[in-house]
Enzyme design. Structure first.
Site, PDB file in Angstrom:
ATOM      1  N   LYS A 201      43.843  48.743  34.582  1.00 32.48           N
ATOM      2  CA  LYS A 201      43.155  49.908  35.138  1.00 32.48           C
ATOM      3  C   LYS A 201      44.149  50.866  35.793  1.00 32.48           C
ATOM      4  CE  LYS A 201      39.147  49.466  37.237  1.00 32.48           C
ATOM      5  NZ  LYS A 201      38.101  49.225  38.268  1.00 32.48           N
ATOM      6  N   GLU A 207      51.955  41.511  36.387  1.00 28.71           N
ATOM      7  CA  GLU A 207      52.059  40.592  35.251  1.00 28.71           C
ATOM      8  C   GLU A 207      51.919  41.332  33.927  1.00 28.71           C
ATOM      9  OE1 GLU A 207      49.916  38.278  38.607  1.00 28.71           O
ATOM     10  OE2 GLU A 207      49.942  40.318  37.790  1.00 28.71           O
ATOM     11  N   GLY A 262      36.794  44.742  37.447  1.00 31.06           N
ATOM     12  CA  GLY A 262      37.542  44.038  36.415  1.00 31.06           C
ATOM     13  C   GLY A 262      36.770  42.930  35.740  1.00 31.06           C
ATOM     14  N   ARG A 263      36.075  42.110  36.534  1.00 27.23           N
ATOM     15  CA  ARG A 263      35.371  40.970  35.951  1.00 27.23           C
ATOM     16  C   ARG A 263      34.085  41.372  35.223  1.00 27.23           C
ATOM     17  NH1 ARG A 263      35.637  41.062  41.231  1.00 27.23           N
ATOM     18  NH2 ARG A 263      33.822  41.036  42.605  1.00 27.23           N
ATOM     19  N   GLU A 348      35.225  34.851  42.172  1.00 29.77           N
ATOM     20  CA  GLU A 348      35.781  36.092  42.697  1.00 29.77           C
ATOM     21  C   GLU A 348      34.680  36.960  43.293  1.00 29.77           C
ATOM     22  OE1 GLU A 348      39.422  38.016  40.870  1.00 29.77           O
ATOM     23  OE2 GLU A 348      37.909  39.520  40.362  1.00 29.77           O
ATOM     24  N   HIS A 379      34.057  12.045  27.742  1.00 26.07           N
ATOM     25  CA  HIS A 379      35.079  11.008  27.755  1.00 26.07           C
ATOM     26  C   HIS A 379      36.102  11.235  28.864  1.00 26.07           C
ATOM     27  CE1 HIS A 379      33.740   9.136  23.955  1.00 26.07           C
ATOM     28  NE2 HIS A 379      33.309  10.366  23.712  1.00 26.07           N
ATOM     29  N   LYS A 507      49.555  38.420  46.328  1.00 24.84           N
ATOM     30  CA  LYS A 507      50.360  39.373  45.566  1.00 24.84           C
ATOM     31  C   LYS A 507      51.384  40.066  46.464  1.00 24.84           C
ATOM     32  CE  LYS A 507      47.017  40.596  41.941  1.00 24.84           C
ATOM     33  NZ  LYS A 507      46.273  41.717  41.318  1.00 24.84           N
TER      34      LYS A 507
END
Length: 544
Positions: A201, A207, A262-263, A348, A379, A507
Site C-alpha cells: 500500500k 520485507e 490489509g487483511r 490481528e 495423526h 518493526k
C-alpha cells in the site's frame, strides 16, 4: 446501552452455570429435531451448529447479548462511510469492493469500477500473450511479492482454486524477507517470461521492498535491459510516485485506498495475480460469493444470521468456557492454507486489550486460531482435541464434492470429517471402553487396567460448515462469512477490529537492531543485553 449489555453478560454467566452438566450426546438423543433446528443455509454454505453446548434458552441469552450490544446497527455502519476505525478515523469499506454499499451510492464505487477495468485489461493482455517480456516471449509465471494481507489472501485463494489455472501459466508467492523464500521460488523460473507483482500500500514495507529489489537485480543479471524492466514489473500501491521511482510504468500500477485494511484487501487490486492466473471471470465470481454473504449478514435476522451465530458461539466459549484457542479444520487439501489466512484476519483484528473508548477490556478478546487440513491433523493434534484437558471449539470446513479424480479416496475424506465431529461430541464412556476391549479379546485383568486410557470425555463442541465444492463463489462466501464473524466478535467485545498498532513496535525496534548489525554503536544503547549478545555473535560469524 452499557447497563443493558452488562445485564446480558450476567445473564449468560447464569446460563453457563445452568449448563455446567449439559451433555450434547444426551441432547441429540432426546431431541431428534435438534440437528434440523440448529442448521442454517446462506450463500451456498450450510452451517450445522447442533454439536455445541447450548440449548434454546442459552441461544436466546446469546441473541439478547447481540441486541444489547447494538450488533445490527453497528454491523450496518461497517457497510457505509462511517469511520468505524475510530483510532485512525477511517471507514472500513472492503465490502464496497464486492458490490455491497448498504443500498446507498458511495463515491468509492466509481473508483472501484475503474480499478477493476484496469485490472481486467492487464489480466487479459497477459493471458492472451499480448504482454511479453523483454525478449518477446509471453509471460509464463507471475510472482506476487507482498506480506500480510498483500500475501495471505491471494496465496490462499490461488491454492484453493488452482484447478482453474491454465496450462503454461503459474502463480508464485513470496513474502518472507529470508532470502531463501525468493531464491527457492525463482530457481526454476525463466527471467525472460516472469512478471513480478509488487503489492504494498505504501510502497515502503521493508520485507516487500527488499524482495522486490532482489527480484529486479535477478532480472538485470539475467540480461534484461534496464528500460525493459517495465515489461516484468507491475504493482498495487497507494504510492504511485514511489512505485514509478522504483522502475515501474505508471500504467502498470493499480491503486489502493486507506479505506481498505490489509487483511481485507483480497477483494481489491491486491487480487491482480488471481485475475491474471484464474481469469477475471473467476475473480468476479469470488466477489459475487462474498457479496451474497454480505447481503445475508445485512438482511438476515440475528437468529438466522450465520456470521452472527458463529461470533456468538465463539464469544460463548472464549468468555464462559475458558477456550483459549479455536481450531479450523478444512477437509480439502486445496483449503489447507485457510487457517493461516484466518490467523491474520481474526487475531490481528481482535487481538486487543482495550475497548473502543481506550479503557481496559473487562474480559478476554481473541484467542489463538490454528488448524491444518484433514486428515493430516488426525495423526497429530486430534489426540489433544479428543482427550486433552482443554476445551477447543472446532470448525470443520467440508466440501462435499472434489475436483480430483480419486472419488473413492474422497469418500474416505468426507467420512473422516463426519466421524471426527461426531467423536468429539459423542466420546467414549468407561463402560463402552470395557466392552470394546472385551470384544478385542483382551484378558479381564488388562481390561480394567487399560479401559481408563480409552475413555474420551466427548461433549467437545464443533461446527460443520459444508458446501458443494470449492468454487470461486463458495470460496468468496466462506471468506466473507469469517470476515463478518470477526467483525461481530469485535462488536460484542466493544473493541476496534480495524486497526493493528500491535504490529508496529517490533518493526520499529527491528530498524534499530538492523543499524546495530551494521555497526552503529549508538543503536546498541537502545537494546537489552540479550539482543546485544546475539548481535555480537552475528557480527562475528558474518565477518564484521
Amino acid at each position: 446501552m452499557e447497563s443493558v449489555a452488562a445485564t446480558a453478560w450476567l445473564g449468560l454467566a447464569r446460563e453457563r452455570e445452568r449448563l455446567e452438566a449439559f451433555d450434547m450426546r444426551a441432547a441429540a438423543l432426546s431431541d431428534p429435531g435438534r440437528s434440523t433446528r440448529y442448521r442454517l443455509r446462506a450463500a451456498g454454505l450450510t452451517l450445522d451448529y447442533s454439536r455445541n453446548r447450548v440449548d434454546d434458552a442459552a441461544l436466546d441469552a446469546l441473541f439478547a447479548l447481540a441486541r444489547a450490544c447494538g450488533t445490527e446497527t453497528r454491523l450496518r455502519e461497517q457497510f457505509g462511510s462511517a469511520p468505524v476505525n475510530l483510532t485512525e478515523g477511517r471507514a472500513a469499506l472492503h465490502t464496497v469492493l464486492r458490490g455491497t454499499d448498504a443500498g446507498t451510492v458511495l463515491p468509492q464505487t466509481a473508483e472501484v469500477r475503474a480499478m477493476r477495468e484496469r485490472m481486467a485489461g492487464i489480466a487479459q493482455r497477459i493471458r492472451s500473450g499480448e504482454w511479453t517480456g523483454w525478449s518477446g516471449k509471453r509471460i509464463s509465471a507471475v510472482v506476487n511479492i507482498g506480506i500480510g494481507g498483500s500475501h495471505l489472501g491471494p496465496y490462499f485463494v490461488a491454492d484453493a482454486l488452482s484447478h482453474l489455472l491454465p496450462q503454461g501459466l503459474s502463480l508464485r508467492f513470496v513474502s518472507n524477507v529470508d532470502p531463501r523464500d525468493l531464491e527457492d521460488t525463482l530457481q526454476t523460473l525463466d527471467p525472460a517470461t516472469t512478471l513480478f507483482v509488487i503489492s504494498s500500500k505504501t510502497f515502503g514495507t521493508l520485507e516487500t521492498l527488499q524482495n522486490a529489489s532482489a527480484a529486479r537485480e535477478w532480472l538485470l543479471a539475467a540480461g534484461c535491459p534496464a528500460p525493459a524492466l517495465t515489461c516484468h514489473l507491475a504493482a498495487v500501491s497507494a504510492n504511485v510516485a514511489r512505485a514509478v521511482e522504483f522502475g515501474l510504468d505508471e500504467a502498470n500500477v493499480l491503486p489502493m485506498w486507506d479505506w481498505v485494511g490489509g487483511r481485507f484487501s483480497l477483494w481489491s487490486s491486491i487480487g491482480l495475480p488471481l485475475a491474471i492466473g484464474l481469469g477475471m471471470d473467476a475473480f468476479e465470481a469470488l466477489l459475487l460469493g462474498a457479496h451474497r454473504m454480505d447481503t445475508h449478514a445485512l438482511e438476515a435476522p440475528l437468529e438466522t444470521n450465520m456470521p452472527v451465530l458463529l461470533a456468538l458461539l465463539s464469544v460463548w466459549y472464549r468468555n464462559f468456557w475458558d477456550a483459549a484457542t479455536q481450531a479450523v479444520l478444512p477437509y480439502d487439501q486445496r483449503l489447507a492454507r485457510l487457517p493461516e489466512f484466518l490467523q491474520q484476519l481474526v487475531m490481528e483484528s481482535n487481538g486487543k486489550s482495550v475497548s473502543r473508548e481506550g479503557t481496559p477490556l473487562a474480559r478476554h478478546s481473541s484467542g489463538v486460531l490454528w488448524g491444518a487440513a484433514g486428515t493430516n491433523g488426525q495423526h497429530s493434534f486430534h489426540q489433544m482435541l479428543h482427550q486433552g484437558t482443554s476445551c477447543v471449539p472446532v470448525d470443520f470446513v467440508l466440501p462435499l464434492e472434489t475436483h480430483a479424480s480419486g472419488r473413492s479416496q474422497h469418500a474416505w475424506l468426507v467420512a473422516n470429517a463426519i466421524a471426527q465431529a461426531q467423536a468429539l461430541m459423542q466420546g467414549r464412556t468407561i463402560v463402552e471402553a470395557r466392552e470394546e476391549l472385551a470384544a478385542r479379546g483382551t484378558p479381564p485383568a488388562d481390561i480394567e487396567r487399560l479401559a481408563p486410557h480409552l475413555v474420551m470425555p466427548g461433549n467437545r463442541p464443533s461446527n460443520t460448515i459444508s458446501m458443494r465444492r470449492v468454487e470461486p463463489e463458495t470460496l468468496g462466501a466462506l471468506l466473507a462469512l469469517y470476515e463478518h464473524r470477526t467483525a461481530v466478535e469485535g462488536i460484542l467485545w466493544n473493541l476496534n477490529s480495524f486497526d493493528q498498532f500491535g504490529v508496529e513496535l517490533g518493526k520499529q525496534i527491528g530498524e534499530t537492531v538492523h543499524r546495530a548489525l551494521g555497526g552503529d554503536a549508538a543503536a546498541l544503547g537502545n537494546l537489552d543485553a540479550s539482543a546485544v549478545a546475539i548481535i555480537s555473535e552475528w557480527r562475528g560469524l558474518n565477518g564484521h
